[in-house]
Design an enzyme around this catalytic site. Structure first.
Site, PDB file in Angstrom:
ATOM      1  N   GLU A  30       0.861  -1.194   0.000  1.00  0.00           N
ATOM      2  CA  GLU A  30       0.000   0.000   0.000  1.00  0.00           C
ATOM      3  C   GLU A  30       0.893   1.238   0.000  1.00  0.00           C
ATOM      4  OE1 GLU A  30      -3.339   1.056  -0.002  1.00  0.00           O
ATOM      5  OE2 GLU A  30      -2.386   3.017   0.209  1.00  0.00           O
ATOM      6  N   TYR A 213     -27.644   9.271   5.542  1.00  0.00           N
ATOM      7  CA  TYR A 213     -27.956   8.077   6.341  1.00  0.00           C
ATOM      8  C   TYR A 213     -27.004   8.010   7.534  1.00  0.00           C
ATOM      9  CZ  TYR A 213     -24.179   6.222   3.326  1.00  0.00           C
ATOM     10  OH  TYR A 213     -23.004   6.034   2.646  1.00  0.00           O
ATOM     11  N   ASP A 290     -12.552  -1.118  -7.784  1.00  0.00           N
ATOM     12  CA  ASP A 290     -12.576   0.051  -8.667  1.00  0.00           C
ATOM     13  C   ASP A 290     -11.506  -0.023  -9.755  1.00  0.00           C
ATOM     14  OD1 ASP A 290     -14.639   1.100  -7.254  1.00  0.00           O
ATOM     15  OD2 ASP A 290     -13.601   2.903  -6.563  1.00  0.00           O
TER      16      ASP A 290
END
Ligand SMILES: Cc1cc2nc3c(=O)[nH]c(=O)nc-3n(C[C@H](O)[C@H](O)[C@H](O)COP(=O)(O)OP(=O)(O)OC[C@H]3O[C@@H](n4cnc5c(N)ncnc54)[C@H](O)[C@@H]3O)c2cc1C
Length: 390
Positions: A30, A213, A290
């Site tokens: 990462e 929400y 993605d």
């Protein structure tokens, strides 16, 4: 078997867990120095919670999540209810898994805690990947530092601007949609008591819409407000001007105005459309999340698809020991479903931004059709929420 994963977002961490549960050694690379998710919420529909439950995460999810009673769409100009789908116990009974809303950082922490149980998973932070290639024996991931890491197969989970995708398939074509998403999280205590109902709510209007929400067990409210605007930066951490956000929604309903006024730091994200990819797998390398099927956020399914990808891929590897065959089988199992979700997300982008009377007509046509055929409005979501990642 040894795997290399590029990217420790939702796709990378879920894939690491799914592979580790099948006894595969995993190294995750990462580029961020610290793993911290940008403050934002995620809606996890039953297809996503079902897949996470198969990884043993349901009890943890129930602790961090908020279960909405329903999903409702309103016309912002006059407050008319256009659509209401029951969730809560109805969703649980129908799909055998809950519809939950979570904070991304809570989900990330849950995945990291589960990964700690597996000693043969290592996560390397601050390691930027520059490319990837494979031959008949191994997959190779090239670090920006020049180091080459070899393994049996590699997964590009490196998001919308994936370098692994570019290394395998060349430069992508992307098109600005003309839409920009404002997003933010507000502590429930900073809002008037009882203002926000325990539901996933969408307010629609010409050229804009607003979603809110609860997340974090009800302690915070997440919102996304999409406006049509010529501004082109795509990224989770680009700050927006709170005054500009308030102006964008200054004549919208109370709930929207209070959320825009209460957020300390909103963020902005320019929305880009990308064509469906015709291939994700090359040799011993494939893509997840993605990196291979980025989608507009109007069906709240981007993370859900990444989670499904991870579970399906791990199950293919369990059955087909040759990683090149397993990666091909994973692509075949996922391409049509993710393309359909991408198409529905684009369709919602148009539907939510229709002018007043057209929005009313579009939604009432669906209600009338349901009444005439005697179908339950949730039947329309069966293909999406009823999917079991296997
Ligand atoms: C406004 C908005 C609202 C959304 N709401 C929802 C929702 O309600 N429900 C839902 O399911 N989805 C939602 N989504 C979509 C969802 O957030 C994404 O689909 C999901 O985060 C994708 O996860 P990922 O792991 O594929 O990519 P990312 O989360 O982008 O992770 C990619 C990781 O790879 C790392 N990386 C990138 N390049 C490199 C490199 N070269 N070397 C090493 N590491 C690298 C990055 O630092 C990052 O950690 C929303 C999206 C947006 C924009």
């Amino acid at each position: 078997m040894r795997a290399t994963i590029v990217g420790a977002g939702i796709a990378g961490l879920t894939a690491a867990l799914a592979l580790a549960r099948h006894g595969i050694d995993v190294e995750v690379f990462e580029r961020a120095q610290v793993l911290k998710e940008a403050g934002a919420g995620l809606q996890l529909s039953p297809n996503a919670t079902h897949a996470l439950a198969s990884l043993g995460l349901l009890p943890g999810l129930q602790k961090i999540g908020f279960e909405p009673q329903s999903a409702e769409v309103y016309r912002a100009s006059d407050g008319v209810l256009l659509l209401a789908n029951p969730l809560g116990a109805t969703a649980r009974a129908r799909w055998g898994a809950p519809y939950l809303q979570v904070h991304r950082s809570d989900l990330q922490a849950l995945l990291l805690a589960a990964l700690k149980e597996y000693r043969r998973v290592s996560i390397h932070l601050g390691e930027e990947v520059a490319g990837a290639l494979s031959d008949h024996k191994s997959a190779y991931v090239q670090m920006k530092s020049g180091r080459l890491v070899a393994s049996d197969f590699a997964l590009g989970c490196d998001g919308v601007r994936s370098v692994v995708r570019e290394a395998l398939f060349g430069k992508e074509s992307l098109q600005f949609t003309g839409q920009v998403a404002w997003r933010g999280v507000v502590a429930t205590d900073d809002l008037p008591r009882g203002l926000i109902p325990p539901k996933a709510v969408v307010w629609t209007g010409p050229e804009r819409h607003f979603v809110h929400y609860y997340v974090s067990g009800g302690r915070a409210v997440n919102f996304v407000g999409v406006v049509e605007q010529d501004w082109h930066h795509e990224g989770w951490t680009t700050p927006g001007d709170p005054d500009q956000l308030q102006q964008e929604f200054s004549d919208w309903p109370d709930e929207v105005r209070h959320l825009c006024a209460a957020v300390r730091q909103p963020f902005r994200w320019a929305l880009y459309g990308r064509p469906k990819m015709t291939q994700w797998t090359k040799g011993r390398i494939s893509l997840l999340g993605d990196a291979c099927h980025p989608m507009l956020p109007f069906l709240a399914q981007g993370a859900a698809m990444a989670i499904e990808d991870a579970v399906v891929l791990a199950n293919r590897l369990k059955v087909l020991e040759d990683p090149t065959l397993a990666l091909k089988a994973y692509f075949s199992a996922r391409i049509e479903r993710t393309a359909k979700v991408q198409a529905w997300s684009r369709r919602n982008a148009r539907l939510f931004h229709l002018p007043g009377p057209a929005a009313g007509l579009a939604f009432s046509a669906a209600r009338i059709a349901d009444r005439m055929t005697g179908s339950d409005p949730l039947d329309r979501m069966e293909w999406l929420y009823g999917y079991e990642a296997l």
